[in-house]
Write an enzyme that holds these catalytic residues in place. Structure first.
Site, mmCIF file in Angstrom:
data_model
loop_
_atom_site.group_PDB
_atom_site.id
_atom_site.type_symbol
_atom_site.label_atom_id
_atom_site.label_comp_id
_atom_site.label_asym_id
_atom_site.label_seq_id
_atom_site.Cartn_x
_atom_site.Cartn_y
_atom_site.Cartn_z
ATOM 1 C CG HIS A 41 -0.483 -0.351 2.470
ATOM 2 N ND1 HIS A 41 -0.654 -1.621 3.006
ATOM 3 C CD2 HIS A 41 0.231 0.329 3.378
ATOM 4 C CE1 HIS A 41 -0.084 -1.668 4.178
ATOM 5 N NE2 HIS A 41 0.469 -0.516 4.449
ATOM 6 C CG HIS B 254 0.304 8.742 1.266
ATOM 7 N ND1 HIS B 254 -0.508 7.675 1.593
ATOM 8 C CD2 HIS B 254 1.075 8.986 2.347
ATOM 9 C CE1 HIS B 254 -0.237 7.299 2.843
ATOM 10 N NE2 HIS B 254 0.713 8.067 3.325
ATOM 11 C CD GLU C 256 -2.564 9.852 3.022
ATOM 12 O OE1 GLU C 256 -1.865 9.853 4.051
ATOM 13 O OE2 GLU C 256 -3.369 8.952 2.755
ATOM 14 C CG HIS D 274 3.043 10.879 5.384
ATOM 15 N ND1 HIS D 274 1.874 10.167 5.208
ATOM 16 C CD2 HIS D 274 2.715 12.171 5.161
ATOM 17 C CE1 HIS D 274 0.899 10.994 4.911
ATOM 18 N NE2 HIS D 274 1.373 12.232 4.888
ATOM 19 C CB THR E 31 -3.557 8.692 6.452
ATOM 20 O OG1 THR E 31 -2.377 8.102 5.860
ATOM 21 C CG2 THR E 31 -3.216 10.031 7.067
ATOM 22 C CB VAL E 32 -2.971 3.303 6.077
ATOM 23 C CG1 VAL E 32 -2.455 4.187 4.964
ATOM 24 C CG2 VAL E 32 -1.851 2.934 7.023
#
Ligand SMILES: C[C@H](CNC(=O)c1ccc(S(N)(=O)=O)cc1)Cn1ccc2ccccc21
Ligand SMILES: [Zn+2]
Length: 258
Positions: free
Chosen positions: A63, A95, A105, A118, A198-199
């Site tokens: 991911h 991301h 994000e 990040h 955020t995941v």
């Protein structure tokens, strides 16, 4: 939903079915409304201090792609800003989106960037492991940097040039002598607020520090991220074309700036 991801059937709109905290009151990312941010004179400058030898591997976890660091001692830490004490560097990841006009994000006054970097740290002063810290309200500190579509980024090249060697989910390669400071913009001015991963598992344990100055990235470099596969060896290949969660409700939280 077998395993969470970013497709219609397992994406952000369905994560709440397995992770009810998705509807919590300190979820990330958010859309930063700059006119509502509050200057706080108590906020200090940021002091990142990273040892390039603590970088260990670059991996594709299905991911995102991340550079993982040796966090068994305080070799690479972030101090200052809104933080109390020092937060130990754990990993750096990215991301991105299916096209160059979206992928970040966080958003700023409704505007999204092409991507987002990040830099993930944990509070090793107070907690003994990352996983323990990830369950505490002050356990993690993530430094977010916007990737703005523009010229190719020569520092990012060291990462994007490795991606074809870790195309398949689960692949990792030795990756050392890497100091993530080289990816930071000139100005370390920031916004800060209390949020979450955020995941999944979307734990509400992150002190977010979002740099106001973006770094540049070019279309060819973004295309390399999209070539990563979210599927493993021997599975039908699907590209990881996007891996961003949309902005979440602010729920009355304050966003401060230095
Ligand atoms: C979170 C951890 C795995 N996830 C992350 O490390 C992580 C870090 C940063 C971000 S972001 N995009 O917000 O910067 C997202 C994910 C494993 N883990 C730790 C505790 C824990 C409990 C249950 C399941 C897995 C668990
Ligand atoms: Zn992230």
């Amino acid at each position: 939903m077998l395993h969470w991801g970013y497709e219609e059937d397992n994406g952000p709109s369905r994560w709440k079915e397995i992770f009810p905290i998705a509807n919590g009151d300190r979820q990330s990312p958010i859309d930063i409304q700059t006119q509502q941010t509050k200057y706080d004179p108590a906020l200090r400058p940021l002091y990142p201090n990273y040892d390039p030898t603590s970088a260990k591997v670059i991996l594709n976890n299905g991911h995102s792609t991340s550079v993982e660091f040796d966090d068994t001692e305080n070799k690479s830490v972030l101090r200052g800003g809104p933080l109390t004490g020092s937060y130990r560097l754990r990993q750096v990841h990215f991301h991105w989106g299916p096209s160059d006009d979206l992928g970040s994000e966080h958003a700023v006054d409704g505007t999204k960037f092409a991507g987002e970097l990040h830099v993930v740290h944990w509070n090793a002063d107070k907690y003994s492991t990352f996983v323990e810290a990830a369950r505490q309200p002050d356990g993690l500190a993530v430094l977010a940097v916007f990737l703005k579509l523009g010229e190719c980024n020569s520092q990012l090249k060291t990462i994007t040039d490795h991606l074809d060697t870790i195309k398949v989910k689960g692949k990792q390669r030795r990756f050392t002598n890497f100091d993530p400071s080289c990816l930071l913009p000139h100005s370390l001015d920031y916004w800060t607020y209390l949020g979450s991963l955020t995941v999944p598992p979307l734990l509400e344990s992150v002190i977010w520090i979002v740099l106001r100055e973006p770094i540049n990235v070019c279309s060819e470099q973004l295309a390399k991220f999209r070539n990563l596969l979210c599927t493993g060896e021997g599975e039908a290949a699907f590209c990881l074309l996007k891996n961003f969660r949309p902005p979440q409700p602010l729920r009355g939280r304050e966003v401060r700036r230095n």
